[in-house]
Design a protein around this motif. Structure first.
Motif, PDB file in Angstrom:
ATOM      1  N   ARG A  17      13.776  17.541  33.847  1.00  0.00           N
ATOM      2  CA  ARG A  17      13.877  16.083  33.767  1.00  0.00           C
ATOM      3  C   ARG A  17      13.148  15.442  34.950  1.00  0.00           C
ATOM      4  O   ARG A  17      12.366  14.507  34.774  1.00  0.00           O
ATOM      5  CB  ARG A  17      15.359  15.687  33.748  1.00  0.00           C
TER       6      ARG A  17
ATOM      7  N   SER B  22      22.306  17.837  26.304  1.00  0.00           N
ATOM      8  CA  SER B  22      22.593  19.074  27.036  1.00  0.00           C
ATOM      9  C   SER B  22      23.267  20.097  26.126  1.00  0.00           C
ATOM     10  O   SER B  22      23.799  19.762  25.063  1.00  0.00           O
ATOM     11  CB  SER B  22      23.505  18.765  28.220  1.00  0.00           C
TER      12      SER B  22
ATOM     13  N   LEU C  59      17.482  22.272  33.142  1.00  0.00           N
ATOM     14  CA  LEU C  59      17.486  20.889  32.650  1.00  0.00           C
ATOM     15  C   LEU C  59      17.157  19.867  33.737  1.00  0.00           C
ATOM     16  O   LEU C  59      16.291  19.011  33.553  1.00  0.00           O
ATOM     17  CB  LEU C  59      18.848  20.586  32.000  1.00  0.00           C
TER      18      LEU C  59
ATOM     19  N   VAL D 153      13.688  23.590  27.937  1.00  0.00           N
ATOM     20  CA  VAL D 153      13.996  22.197  27.599  1.00  0.00           C
ATOM     21  C   VAL D 153      12.892  21.657  26.702  1.00  0.00           C
ATOM     22  O   VAL D 153      11.721  21.624  27.088  1.00  0.00           O
ATOM     23  CB  VAL D 153      14.131  21.322  28.860  1.00  0.00           C
TER      24      VAL D 153
ATOM     25  N   ALA E  71      24.830  11.846  23.865  1.00  0.00           N
ATOM     26  CA  ALA E  71      23.484  11.687  24.439  1.00  0.00           C
ATOM     27  C   ALA E  71      23.274  10.245  24.910  1.00  0.00           C
ATOM     28  O   ALA E  71      22.731  10.010  25.996  1.00  0.00           O
ATOM     29  CB  ALA E  71      22.423  12.074  23.409  1.00  0.00           C
TER      30      ALA E  71
ATOM     31  N   PHE F 174      15.284  14.678  26.339  1.00  0.00           N
ATOM     32  CA  PHE F 174      15.336  16.025  26.902  1.00  0.00           C
ATOM     33  C   PHE F 174      16.365  16.823  26.123  1.00  0.00           C
ATOM     34  O   PHE F 174      17.543  16.468  26.108  1.00  0.00           O
ATOM     35  CB  PHE F 174      15.727  15.969  28.383  1.00  0.00           C
ATOM     36  N   LYS F 175      15.914  17.871  25.467  1.00  0.00           N
ATOM     37  CA  LYS F 175      16.802  18.652  24.602  1.00  0.00           C
ATOM     38  C   LYS F 175      16.898  20.073  25.140  1.00  0.00           C
ATOM     39  O   LYS F 175      15.942  20.842  25.072  1.00  0.00           O
ATOM     40  CB  LYS F 175      16.271  18.605  23.169  1.00  0.00           C
ATOM     41  N   GLU F 176      18.071  20.395  25.677  1.00  0.00           N
ATOM     42  CA  GLU F 176      18.263  21.690  26.335  1.00  0.00           C
ATOM     43  C   GLU F 176      18.515  22.764  25.281  1.00  0.00           C
ATOM     44  O   GLU F 176      19.548  22.762  24.614  1.00  0.00           O
ATOM     45  CB  GLU F 176      19.450  21.598  27.304  1.00  0.00           C
TER      46      GLU F 176
ATOM     47  N   THR G 153      19.398  12.572  27.216  1.00  0.00           N
ATOM     48  CA  THR G 153      19.512  14.002  27.449  1.00  0.00           C
ATOM     49  C   THR G 153      20.505  14.581  26.456  1.00  0.00           C
ATOM     50  O   THR G 153      21.591  14.021  26.255  1.00  0.00           O
ATOM     51  CB  THR G 153      20.010  14.265  28.886  1.00  0.00           C
TER      52      THR G 153
ATOM     53  N   TRP H 227      15.180   7.294  28.856  1.00  0.00           N
ATOM     54  CA  TRP H 227      15.339   8.665  28.387  1.00  0.00           C
ATOM     55  C   TRP H 227      16.794   8.946  28.031  1.00  0.00           C
ATOM     56  O   TRP H 227      17.707   8.264  28.504  1.00  0.00           O
ATOM     57  CB  TRP H 227      14.863   9.646  29.454  1.00  0.00           C
TER      58      TRP H 227
END
Ligand SMILES: [Mn+2]
Length: 319
Positions: free
Chosen positions: A306, A225, A302, A266, A207, A258-260, A223, A221
């Motif tokens: 975002r 994924s 995603l 998300v 991340a 951002f957590k998929e 992410t 930020w």
């Protein structure tokens, strides 16, 4: 008579109480629940503790945590809901609550819906743990070391280890009272923060490799994924606190993780410094929270999630 006194009196006269909190719990939800439950039990009540989970590994050291049940299949005359803005956030636990039972709502979220028969909502309180401590004093329930340990874990977590802006004189005073009452800060910190699986840190590494910062430096930020989760071999439960890393970038006022969770789901964690209100931002996307810590879920792929969220956050970060 204050709301606190009304709720304390309702619990004092109740013979049996179900204690509930929100899904995807952290130590405030579970610590406040267990603190309340163990104290009421010591006061002679029949008490059940319910949470749909999942319980993160960091909470498995809390005294009494083995008593947390994910299914509520019996009925109670009294339901105490902690740290939860609205009934749906219990994950369906209240669905079979019998008519005529009493619903007590104790929470410190500004956007609490006031859904109880009795409501004690104090947005100035640092944590649900702090509110439960005041509740126990008001109701005359005993403070044992296991109760103090749970409530200390709750206050510690929601104040970010006594670092966030909600670290009020009351939070610190209550922390001191809980330590005097048997909570061991070193052991609790290790139990909460020293339980990481190496795979979780691998996920953090993936991340962090995608850390983004806006051109003006005010927005950062990361992410998480699904690809990264698969590569690390752990899911989003490992990523609860990852948002602290973009928040630690010098000059940043808004941090986002951002957590998929699925192809078009998300989960977004938002943090800010000072007067920047990310709860207002989260509410625009159907979420909520506190001024400096909030969240929402976007039903978008995603990249689109975002782009959408960062556009709105950039405006707020410049303001
Ligand atoms: Mn809380």
């Amino acid at each position: 008579v204050s709301d606190l006194q009304r709720v304390a009196e309702a619990l004092r006269v109740a013979g049996a109480v179900a204690v509930l909190s929100h899904e995807s719990p952290e130590a405030d939800a579970i610590g406040a629940s267990l603190g309340a439950a163990l104290a009421m039990e010591a006061a002679g009540k029949q008490v059940g503790v319910y949470n749909v989970g999942p319980l993160p590994a960091a909470l498995r050291g809390l005294p009494g945590v083995e008593r947390v049940q994910s299914v509520l299949d019996c009925s109670y005359p009294c339901y105490l809901v902690l740290d939860t803005t609205e009934p749906a956030r219990t994950g369906g636990l209240l669905e079979r609550r019998p008519a005529g039972s009493q619903l007590l709502n104790v929470d410190h979220h500004l956007d609490n819906r006031g859904f109880g028969d009795l409501n004690w909502v104090d947005p100035v309180a640092s944590s649900a743990g702090e509110m439960v401590y005041r509740l126990l004093l008001a109701a005359g329930f005993p403070l044992s070391p296991p109760v103090a340990t749970n409530l200390y874990a709750a206050v510690l977590t929601d104040t970010g280890g006594f670092r966030h802006a909600n670290t009020t004189p009351d939070a610190l005073r209550i922390g001191a009272e809980l330590v005097a009452g048997g909570a061991a800060p070193g052991e609790i910190a290790r139990s909460l923060y020293g339980q990481r699986d190496p795979r979780e840190l691998h996920l953090l590494g993936l991340a962090l490799a995608e850390l983004g910062v806006s051109p003006d430096g005010r927005l950062a930020w990361i992410t998480v994924s699904r690809t990264a989760q698969a590569a690390a071999g752990v899911g989003l439960e490992a990523a609860e606190d990852f948002v602290q890393y973009p928040r630690a970038v010098a000059g940043v006022v808004i941090a986002v993780a951002f957590k998929e969770a699925a192809a078009e789901e998300v989960r977004v964690s938002l943090r800010s410094w000072g007067a920047v209100d990310v709860a207002a931002l989260a509410r625009r996307f159907g979420g909520g929270g506190h001024r400096n810590a909030a969240g929402c879920t976007l039903g978008l792929p995603l990249a689109a999630a975002r782009a959408t969220l960062l556009e709105a956050a950039a405006v707020l970060a410049r303001a």
